[in-house]
Design a protein around this motif. Structure first.
Motif, PDB file in Angstrom:
ATOM      1  N   ASN A  15     -13.566  13.372  -9.095  1.00 43.91           N
ATOM      2  CA  ASN A  15     -13.870  12.800  -7.777  1.00 43.91           C
ATOM      3  C   ASN A  15     -12.602  12.304  -7.093  1.00 43.91           C
ATOM      4  OD1 ASN A  15     -16.630  13.252  -8.054  1.00 43.91           O
ATOM      5  ND2 ASN A  15     -17.013  11.236  -8.979  1.00 43.91           N
ATOM      6  N   LEU A  16     -11.704  11.708  -7.899  1.00 40.84           N
ATOM      7  CA  LEU A  16     -10.448  11.213  -7.347  1.00 40.84           C
ATOM      8  C   LEU A  16      -9.591  12.365  -6.824  1.00 40.84           C
ATOM      9  CD1 LEU A  16      -8.467   8.885  -6.839  1.00 40.84           C
ATOM     10  CD2 LEU A  16      -7.621   9.206  -9.167  1.00 40.84           C
ATOM     11  N   GLN A  17      -9.576  13.472  -7.553  1.00 37.74           N
ATOM     12  CA  GLN A  17      -8.803  14.640  -7.124  1.00 37.74           C
ATOM     13  C   GLN A  17      -9.280  15.161  -5.773  1.00 37.74           C
ATOM     14  OE1 GLN A  17      -9.126  17.185 -10.654  1.00 37.74           O
ATOM     15  NE2 GLN A  17      -6.895  17.121 -10.863  1.00 37.74           N
ATOM     16  N   LYS A  18     -10.592  15.194  -5.574  1.00 43.06           N
ATOM     17  CA  LYS A  18     -11.154  15.655  -4.305  1.00 43.06           C
ATOM     18  C   LYS A  18     -10.760  14.717  -3.161  1.00 43.06           C
ATOM     19  CE  LYS A  18     -15.163  17.906  -6.425  1.00 43.06           C
ATOM     20  NZ  LYS A  18     -16.653  17.870  -6.617  1.00 43.06           N
ATOM     21  N   SER A  19     -10.900  13.398  -3.405  1.00 44.66           N
ATOM     22  CA  SER A  19     -10.549  12.426  -2.367  1.00 44.66           C
ATOM     23  C   SER A  19      -9.043  12.441  -2.096  1.00 44.66           C
ATOM     24  CB  SER A  19     -10.968  11.016  -2.806  1.00 44.66           C
ATOM     25  OG  SER A  19     -12.354  10.952  -3.032  1.00 44.66           O
ATOM     26  N   LEU A  20      -8.265  12.603  -3.167  1.00 50.09           N
ATOM     27  CA  LEU A  20      -6.810  12.571  -3.052  1.00 50.09           C
ATOM     28  C   LEU A  20      -6.283  13.770  -2.268  1.00 50.09           C
ATOM     29  CD1 LEU A  20      -4.279  11.031  -3.793  1.00 50.09           C
ATOM     30  CD2 LEU A  20      -4.254  12.203  -5.993  1.00 50.09           C
TER      31      LEU A  20
END
Length: 263
Positions: A15-20
């Motif tokens: 999820n962090l990768q997508k937001s990042l």
């Protein structure tokens, strides 16, 4: 770590990768903003001044995996807010100069920009790292104006000489090859090379200052010669005027004499 915790952490990272990925555009824009400021300085020196202190510029943007790995190593929370507060080197610009004095000159010009805030300033030239590494590091905060808001974004700026950059590149390759387990004799050789590079930079700086001094003296001498030429020119012109006037008078006298004899 339990299996449930493992999958929970994995889901958080995904999820962090997508937001990042979406968030990274702010850093890209900030890096381009700083790059534009540097480009303007380069062009100003090229067209207005006789000397350009900036040799060339490099830029890089950390990838998402590198950022997440840094969060892991330092034990930070996996969130965008955590990245914003704790990872300040996502966007990076390296400025390469010819001489050590140029480093401080360029740094000063950047710090004087009204929309730039200096968050961190580390001088590894005055205080080199134990391994011999030298460079000037700054963390700058710059506003990025979006359509609906203003984002304050950090950009890391490194400024170093050509010699410093060569040493740092070599050191990085050696540490990468040995997976950071560099033999002691190579460490000693690197430190010795760093000391020699520092001495070389100092010597080149001295030559540079001598050249600047000679250029300044030649400019003063040239201006003095120009003034002397300007002072002499009117006298030469007066002489030419007198010569022309004399020629006209002689022609007029000759014509009058001829007319008198014919009469």
């Amino acid at each position: 770590m339990s299996q449930d915790q493992y999958f929970k952490d994995l889901e958080e990272i995904e999820n962090l990768q997508k937001s990042l990925t979406r968030y990274m555009m702010y850093y890209k824009f900030a890096m381009e903003e700083i790059g534009t400021k540097i480009s303007i300085l380069q062009q100003e020196f090229q067209y207005i001044h006789s000397y350009n202190p900036i040799e060339h510029v490099k830029s890089r943007l950390k990838n998402t995996q590198s950022i997440i790995n840094k969060l892991k190593r330092r034990g930070y929370e996996f969130s965008i807010d955590s990245i914003r507060q704790n990872v300040l080197d996502i966007a990076g610009i390296r400025i390469i100069c010819s001489f050590t004095s140029d480093i401080y000159r360029v740094a000063g010009m950047l710090m004087q920009q009204r929309d730039i805030e200096v968050i961190e300033y580390k001088d590894y030239i005055e205080n080199p790292k134990p391994n011999g590494y030298q460079s000037l590091h700054m963390i700058l905060k710059i506003p990025v104006f979006m359509s609906d808001r203003v984002e304050q974004v950090y950009v890391e700026v490194q400024i170093r000489t050509i010699a410093m950059d060569f040493w740092a590149s070599l050191e990085h390759k050696i540490y990468y090859k040995y997976d950071k387990e560099v033999p002691e004799n190579l460490k000693e050789d690197l430190k010795d090379a760093a000391d020699q590079i520092a001495h070389l930079d100092h010597k080149m700086e001295k030559i540079h200052k001598e050249m600047q001094k000679l250029r300044h003296e030649n400019e003063i001498k040239g201006k003095a010669e120009d003034k002397e030429t300007e002072r002499v020119k009117p006298e030469a012109k007066d002489y030419e005027d007198e010569k022309d006037s004399s020629n006209i008078s002689m022609k007029y006298f000759s014509m009058m004499l001829t007319n008198s004899m014919e009469t």
